[in-house]
Enzyme design. Structure first.
Site, mmCIF file in Angstrom:
data_model
loop_
_atom_site.group_PDB
_atom_site.id
_atom_site.type_symbol
_atom_site.label_atom_id
_atom_site.label_comp_id
_atom_site.label_asym_id
_atom_site.label_seq_id
_atom_site.Cartn_x
_atom_site.Cartn_y
_atom_site.Cartn_z
ATOM 1 N N HIS A 1 0.823 -1.155 0.320
ATOM 2 C CA HIS A 1 0.017 0.081 0.008
ATOM 3 C C HIS A 1 0.761 1.285 -0.020
ATOM 4 O O HIS A 1 1.801 1.179 0.639
ATOM 5 C CB HIS A 1 -0.886 0.089 1.314
ATOM 6 C CG HIS A 1 -2.034 0.724 1.020
ATOM 7 N ND1 HIS A 1 -2.131 2.125 1.118
ATOM 8 C CD2 HIS A 1 -3.159 0.590 0.593
ATOM 9 C CE1 HIS A 1 -2.954 2.647 1.077
ATOM 10 N NE2 HIS A 1 -4.079 1.915 0.599
ATOM 11 N N GLU B 1 -7.969 -5.403 0.173
ATOM 12 C CA GLU B 1 -8.519 -6.336 -1.067
ATOM 13 C C GLU B 1 -8.179 -7.842 -0.567
ATOM 14 O O GLU B 1 -8.977 -8.642 -1.324
ATOM 15 C CB GLU B 1 -7.696 -5.943 -2.366
ATOM 16 C CG GLU B 1 -7.889 -4.442 -2.748
ATOM 17 C CD GLU B 1 -9.257 -4.000 -3.221
ATOM 18 O OE1 GLU B 1 -10.032 -4.436 -2.645
ATOM 19 O OE2 GLU B 1 -9.330 -3.098 -4.185
HETATM 20 N N1 ACO Z 1 3.988 -7.718 -4.618
HETATM 21 C C1 ACO Z 1 5.181 -7.535 -5.061
HETATM 22 N N2 ACO Z 1 5.959 -6.363 -5.070
HETATM 23 C C2 ACO Z 1 5.338 -5.222 -4.639
HETATM 24 C C3 ACO Z 1 4.064 -5.321 -4.250
HETATM 25 C C4 ACO Z 1 3.181 -6.693 -4.210
HETATM 26 N N3 ACO Z 1 1.959 -6.746 -3.896
HETATM 27 N N4 ACO Z 1 3.749 -4.155 -3.797
HETATM 28 C C5 ACO Z 1 4.915 -3.338 -3.840
HETATM 29 N N5 ACO Z 1 5.825 -4.031 -4.345
HETATM 30 C C6 ACO Z 1 7.169 -3.862 -4.675
HETATM 31 C C7 ACO Z 1 7.415 -3.056 -6.140
HETATM 32 O O1 ACO Z 1 7.553 -3.847 -6.991
HETATM 33 C C8 ACO Z 1 8.598 -2.126 -5.680
HETATM 34 O O2 ACO Z 1 9.649 -2.884 -5.761
HETATM 35 P P1 ACO Z 1 11.084 -2.175 -6.160
HETATM 36 O O3 ACO Z 1 11.211 -1.005 -5.482
HETATM 37 O O4 ACO Z 1 12.129 -3.307 -6.130
HETATM 38 O O5 ACO Z 1 10.681 -1.810 -7.711
HETATM 39 C C9 ACO Z 1 8.399 -1.560 -4.156
HETATM 40 O O6 ACO Z 1 7.513 -2.787 -3.695
HETATM 41 C C10 ACO Z 1 7.554 -0.553 -4.005
HETATM 42 O O7 ACO Z 1 6.316 -0.627 -4.827
HETATM 43 P P2 ACO Z 1 5.663 0.949 -5.401
HETATM 44 O O8 ACO Z 1 5.082 0.569 -6.791
HETATM 45 O O9 ACO Z 1 6.431 2.075 -5.406
HETATM 46 O O10 ACO Z 1 4.627 1.127 -4.301
HETATM 47 P P3 ACO Z 1 3.317 2.051 -4.575
HETATM 48 O O11 ACO Z 1 3.060 2.645 -3.352
HETATM 49 O O12 ACO Z 1 3.521 2.568 -5.692
HETATM 50 O O13 ACO Z 1 2.147 0.731 -4.813
HETATM 51 C C11 ACO Z 1 0.358 -0.594 -4.722
HETATM 52 C C12 ACO Z 1 1.182 0.296 -3.975
HETATM 53 C C13 ACO Z 1 0.060 -0.180 -6.129
HETATM 54 C C14 ACO Z 1 -0.893 -0.852 -3.951
HETATM 55 C C15 ACO Z 1 1.217 -2.006 -4.819
HETATM 56 O O14 ACO Z 1 1.550 -2.249 -3.443
HETATM 57 C C16 ACO Z 1 0.731 -3.166 -5.501
HETATM 58 O O15 ACO Z 1 0.950 -3.287 -6.564
HETATM 59 N N6 ACO Z 1 0.025 -4.022 -4.725
HETATM 60 C C17 ACO Z 1 -0.551 -5.229 -5.377
HETATM 61 C C18 ACO Z 1 -2.072 -4.686 -5.947
HETATM 62 C C19 ACO Z 1 -2.922 -4.651 -4.889
HETATM 63 O O16 ACO Z 1 -3.271 -5.229 -3.982
HETATM 64 N N7 ACO Z 1 -3.955 -3.291 -5.030
HETATM 65 C C20 ACO Z 1 -4.966 -2.941 -4.121
HETATM 66 C C21 ACO Z 1 -4.505 -1.906 -3.296
HETATM 67 S S1 ACO Z 1 -5.597 -1.274 -1.946
HETATM 68 C C22 ACO Z 1 -6.536 -0.366 -2.831
HETATM 69 O O17 ACO Z 1 -6.152 0.378 -3.439
HETATM 70 C C23 ACO Z 1 -7.881 -0.275 -2.398
#
Ligand code: ACO
Length: 362
Positions: free
Chosen positions: A252, A307
């Site tokens: 998140h 989620e």
């Molecule tokens: N699984 C694996 N790796 C992850 C995940 C995940 N669920 N979430 C983040 N990361 C990693 C990214 O790949 C990134 O790695 P890196 O720095 O080596 O490139 C690092 O963690 C940081 O990720 P960001 O994309 O910068 O984090 P951001 O704050 O932009 O993303 C998000 C948040 C979009 C929710 C992300 O955690 C994600 O994609 N989760 C999976 C999808 C999900 O569950 N969505 C629902 C969110 S809740 C809602 O909106 C109601």
């Protein structure tokens, strides 16, 4: 310089609005909606109660829960009457896309405010699309019921149990608003141009639909199905992370600890008496995924988000997974409409700037 190198590429930490509606403390794992913690709200209030609080705060007026309940019942009836005009444009589309077309077709109704019209219409549209996909006719709303009980009834064609209606109500309350998330921001950007609430909510739904936001719960179930057995948890999760895939339901932007909504929904799932086997596998996947994420992405602090248990709860309520995002939208419309009202009342045109990295004329 690339876009990602700018410190505000994802607008992290940028304060885009001043709001009375909700507050997210990502370090403490706390969510306050209109003055109450989400856990208390989900056990003490109905969806209509939260809607009343959000709209009161947004408009600096007094909206009573009973009035909201009555008005939403009327709005559901009005939306049902519009279905013959709306549904043809959705035929052949996946539910997620059909819902976009249907939401975009909702417009002003005599004697109803835009916010009432929208929050009443969305569950009717979601239920009608689910039934249409199954080759069934839509079921007329019962204006005397609360939104959660009526939504389940319109989906199934028969009344849900009190426990099921209560569980869906807890879900609607839990996800009704959540600070400056992407879809709410989209709603506020549109409202800031003084466009109307119908425009704001359509834009917000489009922003919600992506897998990084409200499109995640269906894929959470796909993941649990693909894992299938206890023995497969570690190999499946390890392989997904090795490929660079994201685990749906984890991570998140704001929460650096467990999303408090995950616990609220897990309690709702527990109360519903979901099969211990299904819940047991989900809990083990959750535990292993958190550990594997810590190993694969040390210091990123990726934990369970809302989620994960949304998927399990909505599945237990026999809602098809391709309707999860529209159901989420039906709940979040409470927050979207409140934010749009607040933005129009108190905000300015939202118009950020960009960093130009293209060529300059000679
Ligand atoms: N699984 C694996 N790796 C992850 C995940 C995940 N669920 N979430 C983040 N990361 C990693 C990214 O790949 C990134 O790695 P890196 O720095 O080596 O490139 C690092 O963690 C940081 O990720 P960001 O994309 O910068 O984090 P951001 O704050 O932009 O993303 C998000 C948040 C979009 C929710 C992300 O955690 C994600 O994609 N989760 C999976 C999808 C999900 O569950 N969505 C629902 C969110 S809740 C809602 O909106 C109601």
């Amino acid at each position: 310089m690339t876009i990602h190198q700018t410190s505000t590429a994802g607008l992290d930490g940028v304060e885009a609005a001043v709001t009375m509606l909700s507050h997210v403390n990502g370090e403490a794992g706390e969510l306050v909606i209109a003055g109450s913690r989400v856990g208390e709200l989900a056990s003490e209030s109905s969806f209509e109660g939260v809607v009343a609080r959000l709209w009161s705060a947004a408009s600096a007026g007094e909206t009573a829960e009973a009035d909201v309940r009555a008005a939403l019942g009327q709005a559901r009836l009005r939306a049902f009457r519009r279905l013959p005009d709306i549904l043809p444009a959705t035929r052949g589309l996946p539910i997620m896309d059909g819902f976009r077309a249907a939401v975009a077709a909702i417009g002003p109704e005599d004697g109803l405010s835009p916010e009432v019209t929208l929050v009443g219409a969305l569950p009717v549209l979601a239920a009608a699309l689910v039934r249409q996909a199954a080759g069934k006719n839509p079921v007329a709303p019962d204006a005397t019921l609360g939104e959660a009980a009526d939504l389940l009834r319109m989906l199934r064609g028969e009344a849900a149990s009190t426990a099921e209606a209560r569980a869906l109500d807890a879900y609607l309350v839990t996800v009704s608003d959540h600070g400056m998330n992407a879809s709410t921001f989209a709603a506020r950007v549109v409202a800031s141009t003084q466009a109307n609430l119908f425009m704001s909510v359509t834009a917000a739904y489009c922003a919600l639909s992506g897998p990084l936001h409200g499109g995640a719960p269906g894929p959470v179930l796909d993941m649990l199905d693909a894992i299938g057995t206890r023995e497969n948890i570690a190999p499946w999760v390890d392989a997904a992370l090795a490929r660079g895939d994201r685990l749906m339901g984890f991570g998140h932007r704001i929460y650096k600890v467990r999303d408090p909504r995950a616990d609220v929904l897990k309690r709702a799932v527990d109360r519903l008496g979901v099969s211990k086997a299904d819940l047991g596998l989900a809990a083990e996947v959750e535990d292993y995924a958190r550990m594997a994420l810590e190993k694969a992405k040390p210091g990123r602090r990726l934990d369970t988000n809302v989620e994960f248990y949304t998927a399990i709860l909505l599945d237990a309520l026999k809602i098809p997974r391709d309707a999860f995002t529209p159901i989420f939208a039906a709940a979040r419309a409470a927050g979207w409409t409140a934010h749009a009202i607040e933005q129009q009342r108190t905000g300015r045109l939202l118009r950020p700037s960009s960093v130009y990295v293209g060529p300059m004329p000679a």
